[in-house]
Design a protein around this motif. Structure first.
Motif, short mmCIF file in Angstrom:
data_model
loop_
_atom_site.label_atom_id
_atom_site.label_comp_id
_atom_site.label_asym_id
_atom_site.label_seq_id
_atom_site.Cartn_x
_atom_site.Cartn_y
_atom_site.Cartn_z
N PHE A 96 31.14 8.17 -50.73
CA PHE A 96 31.79 7.38 -51.73
C PHE A 96 33.26 7.81 -51.90
O PHE A 96 34.15 6.97 -51.90
CB PHE A 96 30.89 7.61 -52.93
N ILE A 97 33.51 9.11 -51.93
CA ILE A 97 34.89 9.63 -51.94
C ILE A 97 34.98 10.69 -50.84
O ILE A 97 34.70 11.86 -51.07
CB ILE A 97 35.27 10.25 -53.31
N GLU A 99 37.11 12.43 -49.41
CA GLU A 99 37.93 13.64 -49.61
C GLU A 99 37.18 14.74 -50.34
O GLU A 99 37.58 15.91 -50.27
CB GLU A 99 39.21 13.30 -50.37
N HIS A 102 36.14 18.29 -48.90
CA HIS A 102 36.86 19.58 -48.97
C HIS A 102 36.22 20.56 -49.94
O HIS A 102 36.49 21.76 -49.89
CB HIS A 102 38.32 19.35 -49.34
N ARG A 121 35.91 5.00 -41.80
CA ARG A 121 36.19 4.19 -42.99
C ARG A 121 36.54 2.77 -42.63
O ARG A 121 37.11 2.51 -41.59
CB ARG A 121 37.38 4.76 -43.74
N ILE B 56 31.51 2.29 -59.62
CA ILE B 56 31.13 3.37 -60.52
C ILE B 56 31.31 2.90 -61.95
O ILE B 56 32.39 2.46 -62.33
CB ILE B 56 32.06 4.59 -60.37
N GLU B 84 45.58 12.83 -49.00
CA GLU B 84 44.21 12.77 -49.50
C GLU B 84 44.18 12.46 -50.99
O GLU B 84 43.27 11.78 -51.48
CB GLU B 84 43.50 14.10 -49.20
N ASN B 87 44.49 8.81 -51.15
CA ASN B 87 43.22 8.16 -50.82
C ASN B 87 42.27 8.17 -52.02
O ASN B 87 41.65 7.16 -52.35
CB ASN B 87 42.52 8.87 -49.66
N ILE B 88 42.17 9.33 -52.66
CA ILE B 88 41.23 9.43 -53.80
C ILE B 88 41.67 8.50 -54.92
O ILE B 88 40.85 7.82 -55.54
CB ILE B 88 41.13 10.87 -54.32
N GLU B 91 40.69 5.03 -53.92
CA GLU B 91 39.23 4.85 -53.94
C GLU B 91 38.71 4.76 -55.37
O GLU B 91 37.93 3.87 -55.71
CB GLU B 91 38.54 6.01 -53.20
N THR B 92 39.16 5.69 -56.21
CA THR B 92 38.63 5.68 -57.58
C THR B 92 39.16 4.47 -58.36
O THR B 92 38.43 3.89 -59.16
CB THR B 92 38.97 6.99 -58.33
N TYR B 95 36.94 1.55 -57.16
CA TYR B 95 35.50 1.54 -57.43
C TYR B 95 35.15 1.62 -58.91
O TYR B 95 34.04 1.27 -59.29
CB TYR B 95 34.81 2.71 -56.72
#
Ligand SMILES: Nc1ncnc2c1ncn2[C@@H]1O[C@H](COP(=O)(O)OP(=O)(O)OP(=O)(O)O)[C@@H](O)[C@H]1O
Ligand SMILES: [Mg+2]
Ligand SMILES: [Zn+2]
Lengths: 132, 223
Positions: A96-97, A99, A102, A121, B56, B84, B87-88, B91-92, B95
């Motif tokens: 879902f995420i 990243e 890490h 992806r 979510i 990154e 990206n997060i 994505e968040t 979603y």
């Protein structure tokens, strides 16, 4: 992910290609789905079969998976996401995420959390074949 | 937001969200300090789990919708590179199903950072609340942040001076010289630490009263 909406988008994109390339009939389509993308392939396949019509009615849809690969930034080692041993709930989080890997994954060669996660992806159409 | 770390962004953001929720506003709190989220400590909400359903659904705490990466990390460190973070964020943002909100309060990481540039790029409707302390050292960086935001045409709601311990007005003057609104000061509150994670206590501190006064100013400006 919403498989029916995705199927509609795929059909519509393929129809656009068929139109642009002046195809009378589409024979086969290759759709690639990143392995981290949460798509239920069975529902997607079913939805595509239900929705395809017109020039696409006889087309064979092939669904492929693109693998996600880790590359360590510290030592250069490469390893596949699929081989990584993780509990199911962590796998879901990473799907879902991505990243968040890490926090959970370390380089198998040197133990570093400083790696790059590439591939796996997105959803795209790799090829459309048909008769003009 | 602040150019500087440790000035009270997270605590002010969380307290504002709680106060708005108490006044029956529909409010969300989004912790985008992905490597070092802290708002869950204030809310005592690290153990919550969002519901996943075509996206979510953020869990509710004290009537506010709350989203943080802390839900997914189980207390682990998350070492990330710049891309990154982007990206997060994307994505968040994509979603999370916030639903209809009157306000979404975003707690930013410190610094003139990747995430700040991403917010400016992707979240065009955001308005910025700046936090500083009375220290010249803090304001040195905060001044640059304010000038940068002005240059970029990003809307600044005003500046909050946190952790005040004397009556000097130099920050107020500095802020007004820059042509920005000085929203008010918040005193250093020695009893604050013991209220973290205990929401009823927190909302009864002098700190919360002072945050409330600033919040009323902002709500008044916006309506
Ligand atoms: N007015 C105040 N009086 C006393 N303590 C305060 C006050 N404001 C904030 N603090 C405390 O200062 C510390 C830093 O606050 P906070 O974490 O909110 O800052 P921050 O700007 O979000 O930091 P970071 O840049 O690391 O994200 C916390 O321990 C918080 O409880
Ligand atoms: Mg913070
Ligand atoms: Zn390595």
């Amino acid at each position: 992910m919403h498989e029916w909406a995705l199927a509609e988008a795929i059909i519509s994109a393929v129809s656009d290609v068929a139109e642009r390339e002046k195809l009378r009939e589409v024979n086969s389509v290759v759709v690639v789905i990143g392995e981290l993308q949460q798509v239920d392939r069975n529902i997607l396949r079913f939805a595509i079969e239900q929705l395809k019509q017109g020039k696409l009615a006889g087309a064979k849809f092939i669904i492929r998976t693109e693998r996600a690969v880790f590359t360590c930034r510290a030592c250069g080692y490469k390893w596949p996401f699929r081989g990584t041993n993780l509990p199911e709930e962590v796998r879901e989080i990473i799907h879902f995420i991505p990243e968040t890997s890490h926090a959970y994954v370390r380089c198998p060669a040197c133990g570093s959390p400083d790696f790059d996660l590439s591939g796996g992806r997105g959803v795209w159409i790799a090829s459309v074949r048909g008769e003009g | 937001m602040s150019g500087k770390g440790g000035v009270g962004k997270s605590l002010i953001a969380t307290t504002m969200a709680l106060l708005l929720a108490r006044d029956k506003f529909r409010v969300g709190l989004f912790d985008v300090d992905f490597t070092s989220p802290t708002t869950h400590v204030v809310l005592n909400a690290g153990g919550l789990k969002p519901i996943e359903e075509k996206g979510i659904v953020p869990p509710e705490v004290y009537g506010l919708k709350y989203m943080s990466l802390a839900f997914y990390l189980g207390g682990r460190a998350l070492p990330l590179r710049g891309q990154e973070l982007t990206n997060i964020l994307l994505e968040t943002l994509a979603y999370t199903i916030w639903g209809k909100l009157d306000a979404l309060i975003v707690d930013m990481p410190p610094g003139i950072s990747d995430l700040m540039l991403d917010m400016l790029k992707y979240v065009r409707r955001a308005e910025y609340l700046i936090v500083t302390t009375p220290s010249k050292m803090a304001f040195e960086t905060v001044r640059k942040l304010i000038m940068l935001l002005k240059d970029l045409g990003a809307p600044v709601l005003g500046v909050i001076e946190n952790m005040r311990f004397s009556d000097t007005e130099h920050i107020k003057r500095e802020v007004e010289t820059l042509g920005e609104r000085y929203l008010g000061g918040i005193g250093y509150d020695m009893r604050l630490e013991e209220s973290l994670g205990r929401l009823d206590n927190l909302l009864n501190t002098r700190f919360a009263a002072e945050v409330g006064a600033i919040l009323r100013k902002i709500v008044y400006l916006k309506t």
